[in-house]
Design an enzyme around this catalytic site. Structure first.
Site, mmCIF file in Angstrom:
data_model
loop_
_atom_site.group_PDB
_atom_site.id
_atom_site.type_symbol
_atom_site.label_atom_id
_atom_site.label_comp_id
_atom_site.label_asym_id
_atom_site.label_seq_id
_atom_site.Cartn_x
_atom_site.Cartn_y
_atom_site.Cartn_z
ATOM 1 C CB SER A 70 -8.022 3.658 2.878
ATOM 2 O OG SER A 70 -7.205 3.000 3.827
ATOM 3 C CB SER A 75 -8.387 0.877 5.866
ATOM 4 O OG SER A 75 -9.007 2.136 5.713
ATOM 5 C CE LYS A 94 -3.934 1.898 2.662
ATOM 6 N NZ LYS A 94 -4.736 1.746 3.906
#
Lengths: 469, 445
Positions: A153, A177, A78
């Site tokens: 996210s 997330s 990420k």
């Protein structure tokens, strides 16, 4: 090497048996990324050259008898994890040109374990959101239906796994997330206990909540990755010295007599399809000898208010360092969502409001922690839907400043309490979108929830379905 | 000076930089003075995205020791907080400090007069970077050096208990002495290791705080603080005399102009939006840990003065001088020990050190004792022998004797020299001089 759907366990097996090299494996993924990325948009940055270089090194190491746990395994990271020498944007233009001069502890650990990094995945800018729609690089797409959102996210991370652009991914969760995008993309997402995995080098969102964790195709892969990530980090004072167990050891253990808590409030307001599916799947556990027990927990809606205050306050302070002096772009580059959060956080911390908001939220947090403690005195795990809905279409978050909080209502209470939780795929909607179920455990009970998730996974076929891209 | 109806009410904030090897929240060297800019930095003190602070245990222990030395209570449950404000030298956009649970609180320092200055709190925080504004290739440029960023600072805040600049000065000297005794800071004013911020206002009722206060920021000398206070007292007195109230503001001290100047008004005052630092778990210090730290606190100047007075029969004046710094006090005590065999009076040792301004860094206590003993070799001088020699000298030097009696003092020294020469060994010059003088005062010769 032709495209082949592989878990970490399978890829390691192939590497060990010399069925393919890490270079071949990495090339296969880079090719796959090239093929499906225009549709899925999982990545902000693909690091082809570095990946091939890393794969070559891994092959050389293996030839010399090195047996590191992730040697030669291509993963996606990420984009809020600092990566030495590689652009780290957190999907915000504020950091468009920011190249971190150091690795996050998680990245260091993965590198030490031999991983090959394929690139940095898209996310909601600064992790503010549950859709990737706040990303300044455009939203990622749900591999099951590219007109839909992957969630967030860690949306790019979950999409990269579901679209098989990586063997597995590393994401981070503040409240939902990891679990929510894993749910929407039909993959396994583990949110470890707060303090189990180091936050050092992860661009902070809500510092008292952020928990890095793995997004994988299987529960076993999840355990394998957590094994590498977990542990006390001298660079993160909030990591726990609690010993790290062997997560694979008890993974397949019997769950006869396991007490599963179910709270009605966690099914309230949930899509009928999702609700019905999760309730139906609970029978699998009964067949495995587990006992379902109704429990009473605080209604998750309280968590939204509390979470919003705590997280916005921390955000407003955490983003202050991006002051326009040192990172290239100034604060006008912040997106709408970041600006809203900074303003709200600043407001709640202001003189005269602190007691009314932040301080009160801290007190409610203690109440929620106690509430879960009480619940876990009676049950071993709590199970419920991960998200109230399946994946929503592109544009669903428009003019919905509380979208993330509503999408994450079922994961926020456990995040606030710093508990661990894991999403496992548990079915599909009529529209063919994945449905996810979460298993929540007490703090540092990762071994238990992995075991409970694994047993379910072995009895079901949901994880074997693939999106057609 | 203020008119006699007004009393200055002064409080003080002092920042002391600790001399730990590493910084407060990372392992960078804390020794920044005169170093290559930004050489002592890392992601943590640069405040890079993702970097996290890990508190320096030694700095916390030292902060608690300072608090204990200032008679403070210690918060067994303490924590760090974020103080949010924007400034280019502040790498994270917030300073890690302490808000409602400082390590130490409710202490005091006692002045020589017996007046106690209350210590409100003693807390731990981190220093900021340093800005410098220069011309580079003909262009004005602002440069940031983060070497100082994250250096541990202890802030000591007093109650508004001072009523004049002299009290402030005495307090500061005592505070500086204490941190030096603890060996936790060099407290060198020139290097900014101790920074002073007095709050000054004038009140008609010494027991009542007025409705305004003027803060003078970042003064780096005891002398300047004294001047700034005296200047402010006069300035505010003049404003009040006109029936007006001085503005609540932050001022600076201009040493060139010898006056304070306005820097920031109340309207611009920051709302620091303090909240608990989520990156650092609360700090728990047990009673046992506190008592261990208490045991590590050395005998402090006040106690030492009293002991020197009692144990060695020194005057307060002498004891105070000898305890101003710990190495000097230790030197004196060593010398007393060394001098025991020769039955040297500690008072003589004290006098010798003070009068001769002994440099304790270039001599040893033993050497000092030898020096003193040598200068006191009087026992060997036989009174009869001395009398005989004096008679000889008087006989042989008639002119000098006459000159002396006529009032020429120098002749006495000449005669003394002659006596010493005949004596041919070290002796107590004062004793000989006195004897000689006495003999010369007889009228028969």
């Amino acid at each position: 090497m032709n495209h082949k759907y592989l878990t970490i366990t399978q890829a390691l097996d192939g590497l060990k048996k010399k069925e393919f090299t890490s270079v071949e494996l990495t090339q296969m993924y880079l090719k796959r990324i090239k093929a499906v990325e225009p549709k899925v948009k999982s990545f902000v940055t693909v690091t082809d050259e570095e990946a091939i270089k890393g794969a070559k090194e891994a092959d050389a190491k293996r030839a010399h008898g090195n047996n590191a746990p992730l040697l030669g395994i291509p993963l996606s990271i990420k984009d809020n994890f600092s990566t030495d020498g590689i652009r780290t944007t957190a999907s915000s233009k504020v950091l468009d040109e920011y190249v971190a001069p150091y690795d996050a502890t998680v990245v260091t650990k993965l590198k030490d374990a031999g991983m090959v990094m394929l690139g940095k995945t898209n996310m909601d800018a600064f992790a503010h959101g549950s859709s990737t729609e706040t990303s300044d690089y455009g939203s990622s797409r749900n591999p099951w239906n590219t007109d839909h959102l992957p969630g967030g996210s860690s949306g790019g991370a979950a999409a990269s796994v579901a679209a098989d652009e990586a063997v597995a991914a590393i994401g981070s969760e503040t409240a939902g997330s990891i679990r929510q995008p894993a749910s929407w993309c039909g993959v396994v997402g583990l949110k470890p206990t707060y303090g189990r995995v180091s936050r050092y080098g992860v661009i902070a969102m809500g510092s008292s909540l952020d928990s890095p964790g793995p997004i994988t195709k299987t529960v076993e892969d999840s355990a394998l990755l957590l094994q590498v990530l977990a542990g006390k980090d001298p660079r993160d004072a909030t990591t726990s010295p609690t010993g790290v167990p062997d997560y694979l050891k008890n993974l397949k253990g019997d769950i006869h007599g396991l007490k599963i808590g179910i709270s009605n409030d966690y099914f309230e307001g949930v899509d009928e399809e999702v609700k019905a599916q999760v309730e139906k799947e609970l029978k699998v556990y009964e067949q495995l000898g587990a006992k379902i027990k109704k429990i009473k927990l605080f209604h998750p809606k309280y968590a939204i208010a509390l979470y919003t205050i705590l997280q916005r306050a921390e955000v407003s302070s955490n983003l202050a360092r991006l002051d326009g002096i040192r990172y290239g772009n100034d604060r006008s580059y912040f997106g709408e969502e970041a600006k809203r959060r900074i303003m709200l956080g600043t407001y709640t911390l202001s003189a005269g409001y602190y007691d009314q908001f932040y301080n009160k939220a801290l007190k409610v947090r203690t109440v929620i922690i106690e509430d879960f403690k009480k619940a876990f005195a009676d049950v071993d795990v709590i199970i419920g839907p991960t998200s109230p809905t399946t994946s929503l279409p592109i544009g669903a978050t428009e003019n919905q400043s509380m979208f993330g909080e509503l999408a994450d209502v079922l994961v926020e209470p456990s995040s606030i309490a710093g508990l661990c939780g894991i999403n496992v795929p548990c079915g599909f909607s009529d529209a063919g979108l994945p449905i996810g179920m979460q298993i929540i455990g007490p703090q540092f009970a990762e071994e238990r929830i992995l075991n409970v998730a694994y047993k379910y996974e072995q009895e079901t076929v949901w994880h074997e379905r693939r999106p057609s891209l | 000076m203020p008119n006699n109806k007004l009393t200055p009410i002064i409080g003080l904030e002092v920042h002391v930089e600790l001399k730990t090897n590493s910084k407060m929240f990372c392992s960078c060297s804390a020794d920044y003075f005169g170093k290559e800019p930004n050489g002592h930095t890392c992601p943590v003190c640069l405040g890079l995205p993702g970097a996290l602070p890990v508190p320096n245990k030694k700095a916390i222990d030292w902060c608690i020791k300072i608090a204990l030395s200032l008679n403070c209570k210690i918060n067994e449950f303490s924590k760090f907080d974020r103080k949010n404000y924007f400034y280019p030298d502040l790498s994270k956009g917030y300073q890690i400090s302490q808000f409602d649970l400082p390590f130490g609180y409710e202490g005091y320092i006692e002045l020589a007069s017996g007046k106690k200055i209350g210590i409100t709190r003693v807390h731990m925080e981190e220093d900021t970077g340093k800005l410098s504004h220069q011309d580079i290739n003909g262009q004005r440029a602002s440069l940031i050096d983060f070497n100082r960023s994250g250096v541990p600072l202890v802030e000591i805040v007093t109650e508004p208990d001072f009523n004049d600049a002299l009290e402030v000065k005495e307090y500061l000297q005592k505070l500086q002495q204490i941190v030096r005794y603890l060996d936790v800071s060099n407290a060198d004013m020139d290097k900014g290791e101790m920074r002073l911020e007095p709050n000054i206002s004038l009140s008609t009722d010494p027991k009542k705080l007025p409705n305004y206060k003027v803060e003078v920021k970042n003064i780096n000398s005891f002398k300047f603080v004294e001047k700034a206070i005296n200047y402010e007292t006069k300035r505010q007195d003049e404003i009040l005399a006109k029936g007006e109230t001085p503005a609540q503001e932050t001022r600076g001290w201009d040493e060139n102009k010898q006056k304070t100047f306005s820097q920031r008004s109340k309207e611009d005052a920051h709302d620091y939006r303090y909240f608990p630092e989520p990156d650092i778990p609360p700090i728990v210090t047990t009673k046992e840990q506190i008592s261990t730290l208490q045991k590590e606190v050395p005998e402090l100047p006040d106690k030492k003065v009293k002991r020197f007075e009692k144990e060695f029969g020194l005057s307060f004046y002498d004891a105070e001088i000898l305890t101003r710094d710990k190495p000097l006090a230790n030197f004196f005590e060593e010398a007393v020990k060394e001098g025991q065999e020769q039955k040297l009076n500690p008072k003589d040792i004290a006098n010798f050190i003070i009068n001769k301004k002994t440099d304790t860094s270039t001599t040893t206590p033993l050497a000092l004792v030898k020096q003193i003993t040598a200068s006191k070799q009087t026992v060997a001088v036989d009174e009869k022998e001395l009398a005989k020699i004096i008679e000889e000298v008087i006989t042989e030097n008639e002119k000098a004797v006459t000159d002396y009696k006529a009032g020429k003092e120098a002749s006495l020294m000449f005669l003394l020299g002659q006596v010493m020469k005949k004596l041919a060994r070290k002796a107590d010059t004062n004793l000989i001089k006195d004897t000689l003088k006495k003999r010369l005062s007889y009228s028969d010769k």
